[in-house]
Write a protein that holds these residues in place. Structure first.
Motif, short mmCIF file in Angstrom:
data_model
loop_
_atom_site.label_atom_id
_atom_site.label_comp_id
_atom_site.label_asym_id
_atom_site.label_seq_id
_atom_site.Cartn_x
_atom_site.Cartn_y
_atom_site.Cartn_z
N ASN A 11 -120.33 -108.81 -7.39
CA ASN A 11 -120.23 -107.63 -6.66
C ASN A 11 -121.36 -107.56 -5.42
O ASN A 11 -121.31 -106.64 -4.66
CB ASN A 11 -120.45 -106.57 -7.64
CG ASN A 11 -118.88 -106.11 -8.05
OD1 ASN A 11 -117.92 -106.15 -7.35
ND2 ASN A 11 -118.85 -106.10 -9.54
N VAL A 12 -122.37 -108.33 -5.52
CA VAL A 12 -123.46 -107.98 -4.76
C VAL A 12 -123.75 -109.27 -3.60
O VAL A 12 -123.79 -110.36 -4.15
CB VAL A 12 -124.76 -107.83 -5.57
CG1 VAL A 12 -126.02 -107.74 -4.68
CG2 VAL A 12 -124.63 -106.67 -6.20
N ARG A 36 -124.75 -101.78 -2.55
CA ARG A 36 -124.41 -102.37 -3.44
C ARG A 36 -125.77 -103.06 -4.23
O ARG A 36 -126.26 -103.43 -5.41
CB ARG A 36 -123.51 -103.73 -3.14
CG ARG A 36 -122.15 -103.27 -2.87
CD ARG A 36 -121.10 -104.12 -3.01
NE ARG A 36 -119.60 -103.80 -2.89
CZ ARG A 36 -118.61 -104.34 -3.41
NH1 ARG A 36 -118.71 -105.58 -3.90
NH2 ARG A 36 -117.40 -103.86 -3.17
#
Length: 476
Positions: A11-12, A36
């Motif tokens: 996700n990052v 994020r």
């Protein structure tokens, strides 16, 4: 060499050159947004056109991944912009509980037509996660409304190394280990997972495709038996696995075999085409290549091409007819369901795709991209597999080509390749992913350009991708 700049949850993304600032400058917060990663500012985009993004630091980046396989028409499409403006002049929002719109109705008709009438109704929401949540609830309601009702059907079977969304229900369905990890105590107990269809990792040496398919079908059958066949609501799968595995298609005959298991026990087949659907794999719907029709299908990214937050369901006749004979109402609704601007944007995107024969272009350009990537990288000692369909291609990296041994997750190989690609002289955006092998180990990148790319665009993307990969491992 270990990397400490990337968080390995898929996700990052943090640039290798980014500095830890604790999110403040001289005591003043740098941003009012919870990005994020709170300690790192994202790269800022100041403009976009066609296949390119312009950043505030002066870089012009070739968007070879469409973000996350989203920007299927590229950026700044004049027709879509005009359609959005026209819709705003008509109506920007109305409550779907009371009102409908022309844009929504026309989008629904176009989508059903795109299936050749094999699906019956659409349901438009704002994200793929919302679409999966709706699919789960609709599947449950189907069994409550059928005659006789089957209230015991509460279980869903999905697959390991899969991704179906980030809300709690959708996250419960998926098998993306890193994204699930900290929320495990909160996730649903009514979802379970079997092996993914990943020939590179799962098919045994000397095992024929038919034998591999039979083994996977037996695994699904065994899971039905373990749960109790009358308790299973649906089997859920991505026709071509996206973020979790990096564009892994099923082997021939797989989905036909899995659907037979579902049919034998009266369960639904739900196909998640949020990432791989709406033309991305060379047919409008990925299931068209599999010889089956789902009961419920989720769609998303290529639906609106990023011009508006939009996703949805395509719902089969079996489910719609049952609701029609029952309550006639789906016990689910959202504030922005069927949002007029989102529908107008998606409608125009789909019209452009149809009128410009872009699905055919996806198929043609996809063959070229495949051949070029395999020619340039197929023999590279750290490239284990190159796989995909249409303009949806993944490259898996390995430490050892013979044993298929992956790199240590701490090496953050895919993320660092992405970082290198974003720098000069390459300036290309490739979509990184991790956990390819077992949810923790394994690295891949995805190459998912716009549907309207030309032969010269594909050659440039393939050459830059090969150069980035080659140069990265040469200095590893």
């Amino acid at each position: 060499m270990k990397s400490s700049t990337a968080i390995n949850d898929g996700n990052v993304v943090v640039e290798a050159t980014a500095k830890h600032t604790n999110g403040v400058t001289n005591g003043t917060p740098k941003s009012a947004i919870l990005h994020r990663h709170i300690h790192h500012e994202p790269m800022m985009v100041k403009g976009a056109s066609g296949n390119y993004l312009e950043l505030t630091d002066g870089r012009k980046v070739l968007d070879a991944s469409g973000g996350a396989a989203v920007a299927c028409l590229g950026h700044n499409n004049k027709r879509v912009k005009a359609a959005i403006a026209c819709q705003m002049d008509e109506v920007s929002y109305c409550a779907s509980m009371f009102f409908g719109t022309t844009a929504g109705e026309e989008l629904g008709k176009l989508l059903i037509s795109s299936t050749g009438g094999k699906m019956a109704r659409t349901f438009i929401v704002s994200s793929g996660s919302e679409a999966m949540e709706a699919a789960m609830k609709l599947g449950r309601q189907y069994f409550l409304e059928k005659s006789p009702p089957e209230p015991a059907r509460i279980n869903f079977i999905a697959r390991k190394e899969s991704y179906h969304g980030t809300t709690l229900g959708a996250l419960s369905m998926g098998g993306h280990v890193a994204r699930r990890k900290i929320y495990e105590p909160m996730l649903l107990s009514t979802t379970s997972r079997i092996s993914a269809c990943n020939a590179y990792r799962g098919q045994r040496k000397g095992e024929r495709v038919e034998e591999y398919v039979s083994r996977l079908a037996k695994e699904l059958e065994d899971e039905f038996q373990r749960l109790g066949p009358g308790t299973v609501c649906a089997f859920v799968a991505e026709p071509v696995v996206g973020a979790a595995l990096g564009c892994v298609p099923a082997v021939p005959g797989y989905f036909e075999a899995m659907k037979k298991v579902c049919d034998r026990h009266g369960a639904l087949l739900v196909l998640d085409e949020v990432m791989c659907g709406m033309g991305r794999t060379g047919t409008m719907h990925a299931w068209e290549q599999e010889g089956i029709i789902p009961d419920i299908q989720t769609i998303g990214k290529g639906l609106g091409g990023g011009y508006a937050p939009v996703a949805g369901l395509l719902i089969g006749h079996r489910v719609v007819n049952t609701l029609d004979r029952g309550t006639g109402a789906f016990a689910h609704g959202q504030t922005y369901q069927g949002h007029p601007i989102a529908c107008a944007a998606a409608l125009e995107v789909q019209r452009v795709i149809k009128e410009e024969n872009l699905v055919e272009n996806v198929s043609h350009m996809g063959q070229l991209l495949s051949s070029l990537l395999k020619a340039r990288l197929g023999t590279h000692p750290n490239v284990g597999d190159i796989r995909g369909k249409g303009l949806f291609w993944g490259i898996e990296f390995v430490r050892d080509k013979v044993t298929k041994k992956p790199f240590d997750p701490a090496d953050a190989i895919a993320m660092r390749i992405h970082q290198k690609a974003m720098s000069a002289p390459y300036n290309i955006s490739l979509y990184p992913g991790s956990g390819t092998v077992d949810g923790v180990r394994g690295d891949h990148i995805q190459v998912c350009p716009a549907y309207n790319v030309t032969e010269s665009d594909i050659k440039l993307i393939a050459n830059l991708t090969a150069s980035v990969v080659g140069d990265f491992f040469a200095t590893l």
